[in-house]
Design a protein around this motif. Sequence first.
Motif, mmCIF file in Angstrom:
data_model
loop_
_atom_site.group_PDB
_atom_site.id
_atom_site.type_symbol
_atom_site.label_atom_id
_atom_site.label_comp_id
_atom_site.label_asym_id
_atom_site.label_seq_id
_atom_site.Cartn_x
_atom_site.Cartn_y
_atom_site.Cartn_z
ATOM 1 N N LYS A 48 18.649 9.831 10.883
ATOM 2 C CA LYS A 48 17.214 10.049 11.080
ATOM 3 C C LYS A 48 16.505 8.713 11.208
ATOM 4 O O LYS A 48 16.950 7.700 10.700
ATOM 5 N N SER A 49 15.385 8.756 11.880
ATOM 6 C CA SER A 49 14.598 7.554 12.092
ATOM 7 C C SER A 49 13.682 7.290 10.905
ATOM 8 O O SER A 49 13.155 8.212 10.299
ATOM 9 N N LEU A 50 13.472 6.011 10.590
ATOM 10 C CA LEU A 50 12.539 5.612 9.553
ATOM 11 C C LEU A 50 11.431 4.767 10.164
ATOM 12 O O LEU A 50 11.682 3.945 11.042
ATOM 13 N N LEU A 51 10.218 4.975 9.677
ATOM 14 C CA LEU A 51 9.087 4.114 9.994
ATOM 15 C C LEU A 51 8.742 3.400 8.693
ATOM 16 O O LEU A 51 8.443 4.051 7.689
ATOM 17 N N ILE A 52 8.807 2.064 8.710
ATOM 18 C CA ILE A 52 8.586 1.287 7.495
ATOM 19 C C ILE A 52 7.407 0.339 7.727
ATOM 20 O O ILE A 52 7.420 -0.460 8.670
ATOM 21 N N LEU A 53 6.399 0.454 6.878
ATOM 22 C CA LEU A 53 5.260 -0.455 6.885
ATOM 23 C C LEU A 53 5.349 -1.270 5.601
ATOM 24 O O LEU A 53 5.531 -0.700 4.520
ATOM 25 N N LYS A 54 5.194 -2.596 5.715
ATOM 26 C CA LYS A 54 5.387 -3.436 4.543
ATOM 27 C C LYS A 54 4.485 -4.669 4.605
ATOM 28 O O LYS A 54 4.399 -5.331 5.639
ATOM 29 N N VAL A 114 5.125 -7.869 13.732
ATOM 30 C CA VAL A 114 4.194 -8.220 12.668
ATOM 31 C C VAL A 114 2.776 -8.038 13.196
ATOM 32 O O VAL A 114 2.453 -8.514 14.277
ATOM 33 N N VAL A 115 1.937 -7.332 12.425
ATOM 34 C CA VAL A 115 0.523 -7.185 12.754
ATOM 35 C C VAL A 115 -0.234 -8.185 11.897
ATOM 36 O O VAL A 115 -0.155 -8.147 10.678
ATOM 37 N N LYS A 116 -0.966 -9.085 12.564
ATOM 38 C CA LYS A 116 -1.671 -10.161 11.853
ATOM 39 C C LYS A 116 -3.169 -9.902 11.815
ATOM 40 O O LYS A 116 -3.685 -9.088 12.565
ATOM 41 N N GLY A 117 -3.837 -10.623 10.940
ATOM 42 C CA GLY A 117 -5.294 -10.602 10.902
ATOM 43 C C GLY A 117 -5.904 -9.474 10.094
ATOM 44 O O GLY A 117 -7.101 -9.246 10.175
ATOM 45 N N LEU A 118 -5.092 -8.772 9.296
ATOM 46 C CA LEU A 118 -5.639 -7.704 8.463
ATOM 47 C C LEU A 118 -6.266 -8.306 7.207
ATOM 48 O O LEU A 118 -5.909 -9.400 6.781
ATOM 49 N N VAL A 119 -7.190 -7.575 6.611
ATOM 50 C CA VAL A 119 -7.906 -8.040 5.430
ATOM 51 C C VAL A 119 -7.290 -7.412 4.186
ATOM 52 O O VAL A 119 -7.214 -6.178 4.081
ATOM 53 N N GLU A 120 -6.841 -8.249 3.266
ATOM 54 C CA GLU A 120 -6.236 -7.749 2.036
ATOM 55 C C GLU A 120 -7.263 -6.968 1.223
ATOM 56 O O GLU A 120 -8.414 -7.385 1.090
ATOM 57 N N GLY A 121 -6.857 -5.805 0.716
ATOM 58 C CA GLY A 121 -7.731 -4.949 -0.079
ATOM 59 C C GLY A 121 -8.501 -3.936 0.757
ATOM 60 O O GLY A 121 -9.157 -3.059 0.207
ATOM 61 N N LYS A 122 -8.420 -4.049 2.078
ATOM 62 C CA LYS A 122 -9.141 -3.134 2.968
ATOM 63 C C LYS A 122 -8.284 -1.905 3.266
ATOM 64 O O LYS A 122 -7.064 -1.987 3.376
ATOM 65 N N GLU A 141 3.846 -8.350 4.209
ATOM 66 C CA GLU A 141 4.777 -9.477 4.284
ATOM 67 C C GLU A 141 4.004 -10.757 4.576
ATOM 68 O O GLU A 141 3.501 -10.936 5.687
ATOM 69 N N ASP A 142 3.877 -11.611 3.600
ATOM 70 C CA ASP A 142 3.201 -12.909 3.753
ATOM 71 C C ASP A 142 1.794 -12.777 4.339
ATOM 72 O O ASP A 142 1.400 -13.535 5.220
ATOM 73 N N GLY A 143 1.046 -11.795 3.879
ATOM 74 C CA GLY A 143 -0.323 -11.598 4.348
ATOM 75 C C GLY A 143 -0.446 -10.843 5.657
ATOM 76 O O GLY A 143 -1.548 -10.692 6.196
ATOM 77 N N ASN A 144 0.663 -10.367 6.186
ATOM 78 C CA ASN A 144 0.685 -9.606 7.432
ATOM 79 C C ASN A 144 1.338 -8.250 7.188
ATOM 80 O O ASN A 144 1.910 -8.011 6.127
ATOM 81 N N LEU A 145 1.266 -7.379 8.180
ATOM 82 C CA LEU A 145 1.896 -6.061 8.082
ATOM 83 C C LEU A 145 3.134 -6.042 8.959
ATOM 84 O O LEU A 145 3.044 -6.173 10.180
ATOM 85 N N ARG A 146 4.310 -5.904 8.352
ATOM 86 C CA ARG A 146 5.567 -5.776 9.083
ATOM 87 C C ARG A 146 5.757 -4.300 9.409
ATOM 88 O O ARG A 146 5.713 -3.442 8.530
ATOM 89 N N VAL A 147 5.947 -3.982 10.688
ATOM 90 C CA VAL A 147 6.198 -2.614 11.142
ATOM 91 C C VAL A 147 7.627 -2.558 11.658
ATOM 92 O O VAL A 147 7.990 -3.305 12.573
ATOM 93 N N THR A 148 8.432 -1.688 11.072
ATOM 94 C CA THR A 148 9.828 -1.547 11.472
ATOM 95 C C THR A 148 10.113 -0.085 11.747
ATOM 96 O O THR A 148 9.714 0.787 10.977
ATOM 97 N N ARG A 149 10.802 0.172 12.829
ATOM 98 C CA ARG A 149 11.237 1.527 13.155
ATOM 99 C C ARG A 149 12.736 1.470 13.353
ATOM 100 O O ARG A 149 13.244 0.635 14.102
ATOM 101 N N THR A 150 13.476 2.340 12.668
ATOM 102 C CA THR A 150 14.928 2.384 12.812
ATOM 103 C C THR A 150 15.328 3.665 13.532
ATOM 104 O O THR A 150 14.650 4.690 13.434
ATOM 105 N N ASN A 151 16.439 3.593 14.241
ATOM 106 C CA ASN A 151 17.048 4.751 14.905
ATOM 107 C C ASN A 151 16.060 5.551 15.750
ATOM 108 O O ASN A 151 15.999 6.770 15.669
#
Length: 160
Positions: free
Chosen positions: A49-55, A116-124, A57-67
């Motif tokens: 099965k496929s996984l969508l992982i949001l994490k 990596v999605v950059k420029g997001l505001v922490e706590g938002k 990571e160093d002030g950015n959002l790592r988006v990973t999709r498997t399978n």
Amino acid sequence: MKKVLSILLVLPLIAGCTKYNTTLRSEDFTHTGCASAAGTRAGSDDSEKSLLILKYEDGNLRVTRTNAMLNCVITIGEIICETSVEGNTIHYKVYEYQEDGLSANCMCRVAEMTSVVKGLVEGKEYTFDYYCSHEYEPLTFVFKKGFVHIEREEDPWPGS
């Protein structure tokens, strides 16, 4: 006086334009390419099965999709990732692209795609609007250190 009045009239127009502006924010998009192909959607291998992982990571959002199952036209075309942030909504779209716009009559498993999605505001609080082969239910989360979300994809083509 006319210059001052002109500037005062132009400023609200500029501010109004930037309010609705979308900003491309995804970087470092990588993928493993076609790992295995199936003849049709009905013939696809559902053993992984496929996984969508949001994490966070160093002030950015790592988006990973498997399978991920994509049209196997990617073997002669490419996979495109388009990301924009509009207010508190992250629009994240991954799709197959081939110059003549045609697709193939087969599916291809891509072991991993990530960016990596950059420029997001922490706590938002953000809403993640995700598309890859089909539209996912939007996910709302607070972007902060330690944030991890893992979603297991159900069969996007039930009964096929």
